[in-house]
Design a protein around this motif. Structure first.
Motif, short mmCIF file in Angstrom:
data_model
loop_
_atom_site.label_atom_id
_atom_site.label_comp_id
_atom_site.label_asym_id
_atom_site.label_seq_id
_atom_site.Cartn_x
_atom_site.Cartn_y
_atom_site.Cartn_z
N ALA A 4 -3.17 -4.32 5.12
CA ALA A 4 -2.94 -5.54 4.36
C ALA A 4 -1.56 -6.08 4.68
O ALA A 4 -0.59 -5.31 4.78
N LEU A 21 -2.32 -1.70 -3.74
CA LEU A 21 -3.02 -1.51 -2.47
C LEU A 21 -2.68 -0.15 -1.84
O LEU A 21 -3.56 0.55 -1.33
N TRP A 26 -4.58 1.64 1.24
CA TRP A 26 -4.30 0.67 2.28
C TRP A 26 -2.98 0.98 2.97
O TRP A 26 -2.06 1.55 2.38
N VAL A 230 -6.80 -7.97 -6.29
CA VAL A 230 -7.35 -6.91 -5.45
C VAL A 230 -8.88 -6.94 -5.45
O VAL A 230 -9.52 -6.73 -4.40
#
Length: 333
Positions: A4, A21, A26, A230
């Motif tokens: 991301a 995240l 991520w 999200v």
């Protein structure tokens, strides 16, 4: 591991989004220019906390620097883009409009160009409830016309919606614009009213209350906003509406989504919650409405729920208490 790219990662909302995240597995590339619009030390502290995660990479750069974002996209090929960096502030846009052109318009253009060259799976870009401008029909619904912005800040954010739509149409870039409503919570922005109120009350100083307190805001706790963002990351716009209230464009993989509490509260009630959390009453200086401001905001979040199944969970007094607790701890009050 999915990647991301989060712009404004040292900012209030960007820090919380990047944290979420990272917690969900991520890899996050966080860009921020660490501008001096407000306390740079606070921004550096946020980035330092993110840097404790092995999956976080910080990039200190300006959005509007020609070609810089393209270099980042080429190097990291992000799957998801969450664009939060912007010159914020309704009142500051009256005094320094050029900074809004450079950051919000030119910066978003550079982001869209980078995405055109190296397309991500989804782009989630921040807009604002201020885009509704002079609209008086409430709650605000995404399909309402929003043509009469009341501040230059709002005008630049509405312009970024149009810019992103054109790129979605021309190049097939899936884009979700989210309009967020008055956001508050730990690690907040010192220029926001709730932050100023808390500081003044704890220091025994008077607070300035605009429009003589006759305002209502859809106060949104930051954790609820982040959950909405999200979850929207997985709601990639396609070619079919999810419901009759979908704002999906007829010519592009593009939609606008409100993220708010859907529970507008009187400003005086919000101040009372801060007073209760601080344990003391504020001395109030009543003032007229500020230029560019609006008397009320209220989000219809039906589309958000249709897309994600999510509705906000944090009650206002609880959220305010969490912020004041953080403020006391951070500033050792």
């Amino acid at each position: 591991m999915l990647t991301a790219f989060v712009t404004g990662s040292a900012g209030f909302i960007g820090y919380h989004v990047a944290t979420r995240l990272l917690a969900e597995g991520w890899r996050v590339i966080g860009l921020d220019c660490l501008s001096d619009y407000y306390d740079v030390a606070l921004k550096k502290r946020r980035h330092a906390l993110l840097a404790q995660h092995a999956g976080f990479t910080a990039v200190e750069a300006r959005l509007e620097e020609p070609g810089r974002l393209r270099e980042i996209f080429e190097a990291h090929r992000p799957d998801l883009v969450v664009h939060l960096a912007a010159q914020a502030g309704v009142r500051f846009s009256i005094d320094a409009p050029r900074s809004y052109v450079e950051s919000n318009l030119v910066g978003t253009f550079e982001l869209l160009e980078a995405a055109r060259a190296f397309p991500p799976r989804h782009m989630v870009l921040a807009s604002t409830s201020s885009a509704y401008g002079a609209n008086t029909e409430m709650p605000y619904v995404e399909t309402q016309r929003a043509d009469h912005q009341m501040s230059f800040y709002a005008a630049t954010k509405k312009a970024t919606e149009s810019m992103a739509h054109s790129y979605a149409h021309l190049y097939g870039l899936p884009v979700t614009m989210f309009r967020f409503f008055t956001v508050y919570g730990p690690w907040g922005r010192p220029d926001m009213a709730y932050f100023k109120f808390t500081r003044a009350i704890l220091q025994g100083e008077p607070i300035e209350v605009y429009n003589h307190g006759a305002m209502r805001r859809d106060f949104t706790y930051v954790d609820d906003l982040v959950t909405g963002i999200v979850k929207l990351a997985d709601a990639v716009p396609g070619d079919k509406p999810v419901s009759e209230r979908d704002s999906l464009s007829p010519v592009a993989p593009f939609r606008v989504v409100n993220i708010g509490a859907a529970a507008p509260a009187p400003l005086m009630e919000f101040i009372a919650a801060i007073e209760a959390a601080c344990g003391r009453e504020a001395e109030k200086v009543m003032l007229p409405m500020q230029p560019g401001d609006v008397p009320a905001t209220w989000a219809d979040i039906g589309l958000l729920t249709d897309l994600t199944g999510f509705t906000p969970e944090v009650e206002m007094r609880d959220g305010v208490a969490r912020f004041v607790s953080w403020y006391r701890d951070y500033y050792q009050v």
